[in-house]
Motif scaffolding. Structure first.
Motif, short mmCIF file in Angstrom:
data_model
loop_
_atom_site.label_atom_id
_atom_site.label_comp_id
_atom_site.label_asym_id
_atom_site.label_seq_id
_atom_site.Cartn_x
_atom_site.Cartn_y
_atom_site.Cartn_z
N PHE A 18 0.60 -1.25 -0.09
CA PHE A 18 0.02 -0.12 -0.08
C PHE A 18 0.92 1.15 -0.01
O PHE A 18 1.57 1.41 0.97
CB PHE A 18 -0.90 0.13 1.26
N ASN A 40 -7.88 12.59 6.25
CA ASN A 40 -7.41 11.67 6.96
C ASN A 40 -6.71 10.46 5.89
O ASN A 40 -7.58 10.15 5.07
CB ASN A 40 -8.43 11.04 7.89
N GLY A 41 -5.69 9.80 6.36
CA GLY A 41 -5.22 8.83 5.56
C GLY A 41 -4.32 9.26 4.39
O GLY A 41 -3.88 8.48 3.68
N ALA A 42 -4.23 10.55 4.00
CA ALA A 42 -3.66 11.17 2.92
C ALA A 42 -2.10 10.77 3.04
O ALA A 42 -1.37 10.89 1.94
CB ALA A 42 -3.72 12.98 2.98
N THR A 45 1.14 12.31 8.35
CA THR A 45 2.07 11.62 9.30
C THR A 45 2.85 10.61 8.80
O THR A 45 4.34 10.91 9.28
CB THR A 45 1.03 10.91 10.46
N THR A 46 2.76 10.09 7.87
CA THR A 46 3.79 9.07 7.27
C THR A 46 4.88 9.75 6.57
O THR A 46 5.84 9.52 6.59
CB THR A 46 3.05 8.05 6.37
N1 LIG Z 1 2.49 1.46 10.14
C1 LIG Z 1 1.68 1.47 9.13
N2 LIG Z 1 1.38 0.05 8.67
C2 LIG Z 1 0.30 0.24 7.63
N3 LIG Z 1 -0.37 1.00 6.91
C3 LIG Z 1 -0.17 2.37 7.63
C4 LIG Z 1 0.93 2.61 8.66
N4 LIG Z 1 0.80 3.93 9.02
C5 LIG Z 1 -0.07 4.38 8.17
N5 LIG Z 1 -0.58 3.68 7.43
C6 LIG Z 1 -1.49 3.86 6.52
O1 LIG Z 1 -0.89 4.82 5.55
C7 LIG Z 1 -1.99 5.60 5.35
C8 LIG Z 1 -1.51 7.10 5.68
O2 LIG Z 1 -1.49 7.31 7.00
P1 LIG Z 1 -1.20 8.70 7.79
O3 LIG Z 1 0.17 9.09 7.10
O4 LIG Z 1 -1.39 8.45 9.18
O5 LIG Z 1 -2.36 9.49 7.19
P2 LIG Z 1 -2.55 11.22 7.80
O6 LIG Z 1 -1.67 11.35 8.78
O7 LIG Z 1 -2.42 11.88 6.68
O8 LIG Z 1 -4.11 11.03 8.29
C9 LIG Z 1 -3.41 5.43 5.84
O9 LIG Z 1 -4.16 4.74 4.82
C10 LIG Z 1 -2.85 4.46 6.84
O10 LIG Z 1 -3.85 3.63 7.35
#
Ligand SMILES: Nc1ncnc2c1ncn2[C@@H]1O[C@H](COP(=O)(O)OP(=O)(O)O)[C@@H](O)[C@H]1O
Ligand SMILES: [Mg+2]
Lengths: 257, 368
Positions: A18, A40-42, A45-46
């Motif tokens: 993913f 959300n989920g964009a 944070t990642t």
């Molecule tokens: N450790 C992880 N393992 C699998 N999927 C993850 C992990 N961290 C985030 N995701 C997925 O990556 C996507 C982006 O998450 P994130 O960066 O937290 O989004 P945001 O901070 O923009 O809301 C989401 O779909 C989340 O489910």
């Protein structure tokens, strides 16, 4: 202009196939107060996780001419990049002062560490004043109000002497007054730091952002000033076209800037 | 960064004398009252309990402050104990004109001393090894374990496995380690006859003094900046990493210091009790080493030490009368202390006080 710039090229983070971050380019100039928004989920944070060494990523992230990808977390931190987390993480059992003192001390030698703290480092005193926590300095951080914890975290980044602050939803869950105070704090901080704020709240963004980047499904959707981004049709579609989703609570209103 | 403003917090008078006062009181009790009040037999029992208390000082640092579930302190206790016992056995043999310790004459295959026994004939080397050997093993082990971010239950299980491995290895090497029996029947201690009650008392005084000194060292570590950092690592390792520290190093220091303390305790245990054996350092004793600290309060130095003494006393009193019941009671104590009263008995006062007076909420200060 002080602070240091951040350059991101073709950044990709994959979780089991993913694509959470999917080829992002990003330029943050020294001294910017950049807002990073998106549903959300964009991948916001990642993206910050990748820059700070928490998750593996491909592409390139440079800061002050140094490549960050591949470096361990604590080495990236020592280059002058500090971050906060979506949920405030302070050392609850330690006092406000102790929290700040630890943040100030990653360069301390063994002899200093083995001695008791005598007096308060100047940078800590300054951070206490900047964050308005002077009166609470001897209270355990665990009893602080939610907003105060976030300020303490920002204060910790200040004494850590970072050049770039990456703040993950610092005003989430704050009252209106706390938001205003935090915004003012961020503006003060950005006078001599580069600041990147992840945020959902559009009012907050409008009041304080100097520039905005919109992330959507792991890709950079739009970049520019607040007005430019709000006028962008793609951004409107992402926020307006998915009204059923509860996440983008505050919708950017194009006609107002 | 280097200029500092003086701390303005005024410490209440009573508070300022609490720690040195408590230290003096402890010294008076251990070095004055106990030797006067207790018979030779009871004093030698207390000497044994104090060895467990010395282990608990290290446990308090590594587990209480550092959050490291050190369930394998038997390894370090054993290394220290065997290092000391090897020297004392060699000295005993030399005193009677022999070159081999008694058990080697019985079970040994050849008549030459194994090469790794030889340096332990030197008292300075053996003494140094009682502390350095456990610390070195802990340093190597800790380096790999903490770099790889092994923590929590995995760390605890690994520690236990190591304690089991060492005791099994010792049992298998009967010709050179005394096997299941261990190294027993130790007669002398650096030229002093251990059968003489006066010398047994001297051993007690040494142990009590070592305990007090190690408590002072641990106390300094607790109040130092390192001590604050250790708590920070325990409570939020990730956050500490983002502040630019490597938490692995912070944990390593606590782990190695605790190992050195356990080694010293093992070394002192040998003249106090006259034996070191695999049964004293395996899985069960390794759990026993932390129970006292857990019950008394692992994060509190005094709590951990008193807990260790109390549990050791209860064990020797109860396990003779009800050997089966003690094992269960030990397990129960551990579970109750860790699960329901993580601060141990030392926190009971605080817990009760909190119940009575609700903590006053802090007014939300505006950012200036
Ligand atoms: N450790 C992880 N393992 C699998 N999927 C993850 C992990 N961290 C985030 N995701 C997925 O990556 C996507 C982006 O998450 P994130 O960066 O937290 O989004 P945001 O901070 O923009 O809301 C989401 O779909 C989340 O489910
Ligand atoms: Mg997020």
């Amino acid at each position: 202009m002080s602070g240091e710039g951040l350059t991101v090229r073709d950044l990709r983070v994959t979780f089991d196939g993913f694509k959470a971050v999917d080829g992002v380019d990003l330029d943050i100039r020294p001294g910017d107060l950049r807002f990073l928004i998106g549903p959300n989920g964009a991948g916001k944070t990642t993206l910050v996780d990748a820059v700070t060494g928490l998750v593996k990523a491909t592409g390139s992230v440079t800061f002050g001419g140094e490549e960050l990808l591949g470096k361990p977390v604590h080495k990236i931190a020592r280059l002058g990049i500090g971050r906060t987390f979506q949920t405030a993480t302070v050392f609850e059992e330690l006092t406000v002062l102790q929290n700040l003192d630890i943040a100030a001390g990653s360069g301390r030698g063994p002899l200093t560490l083995l001695r008791r703290r005598k007096g308060v480092p100047e940078s800590v005193t300054k951070a206490l004043e900047t964050t308005g926590l002077t009166d609470l300095r001897d209270r355990p951080a665990g009893v602080l109000a939610h907003g105060q914890k976030q300020w303490l975290e920002i204060g910790m980044l200040l004494v850590q002497d970072v050049k770039l602050l990456l703040l993950d939803e610092p005003v989430a869950g704050m009252s209106h007054d706390e938001r205003e105070a935090t915004g003012a704090l961020l503006q003060r901080v950005s006078e001599d730091h580069t600041v990147v704020v992840i945020e959902h709240d559009m009012d907050f963004m409008r009041s304080f952002a100097r520039s905005v980047s919109v992330l959507h499904a792991g890709k950079m959707l739009s970049e520019g000033t607040v007005a430019e981004v709000q006028a962008d049709a793609k951004v409107q579609e992402v926020y307006l076209g998915r009204a059923s989703e509860p996440e983008p609570a505050a919708v950017p209103v194009p006609e107002e800037a | 960064m280097t200029t500092t403003t003086p701390s303005v917090t005024s410490v209440p008078l009573l508070e300022r004398f609490r720690v040195p006062g408590g230290f003096v009181l402890g010294a008076v009790l251990l070095l004055g009252v106990a030797p006067l009040a207790l018979s030779d037999f009871r004093l030698s029992l207390l000497a044994k309990y104090l060895c467990y208390a010395i282990v608990a000082v290290g446990v308090s640092l590594a587990w209480g402050r550092g959050g490291l579930m050190v369930l394998g302190q038997g390894v370090f206790f054993g290394l220290g104990g065997y290092a000391m016992a090897m020297h004392l056995k060699l000295a005993d043999a030399a005193a009677t004109g022999e070159t081999l310790p008694d058990f080697m004459q019985l079970y040994g295959t050849g008549d030459a001393l194994p090469w790794w026994w030889k340096p332990f004939a030197n008292p300075a080397f053996a003494l140094a090894m009682t502390v350095l050997l456990p610390m070195a093993v802990a340093a190597v082990l800790g380096f790999f374990v903490f770099q790889r971010r092994v923590k929590g239950a995995y760390f605890a299980i690994l520690s236990q496995a190591l304690a089991a491995a060492l005791s099994i290895w010792l049992i298998g090497q009967q010709a050179t380690t005394g096997g299941t029996n261990g190294l027993t029947d130790i007669q002398g201690f650096f030229g002093y006859d251990l059968n003489d009650p006066v010398n047994q008392r001297m051993v007690y005084f040494i142990i009590a003094a070592v305990l007090l000194v190690l408590m002072a060292i641990a106390r300094q570590l607790f109040v130092s900046r390192y001590g604050e950092l250790l708590i920070a690592v325990r409570d939020s390792e990730e956050r500490v990493r983002f502040l630019g520290y490597n938490p692995a190093n912070v944990k390593l220091v606590a782990y190695v210091v605790a190992a050195g303390m356990a080694g010293l305790a093992g070394a002192l245990f040998v003249p106090a009790v006259g034996i070191i054996s695999p049964a004293l350092i395996g899985i069960v004793p390794s759990i026993g080493f932390v129970i006292g600290a857990a019950v008394g309060g692992r994060a509190s130095l005094v709590g951990a030490v008193l807990g260790a003494i109390a549990v050791a006393w209860a064990q020797s009193t109860l396990s003779d009368a009800f050997p089966a019941a003690w094992t269960y009671l030990q397990g129960l104590l551990f579970v109750v202390a860790v699960g329901f009263l993580p601060g141990g008995l030392a926190s009971l006062g605080v817990v009760l006080r909190k119940r009575r007076t609700r903590t006053t909420p802090i007014p939300t200060g505006e950012t200036a």
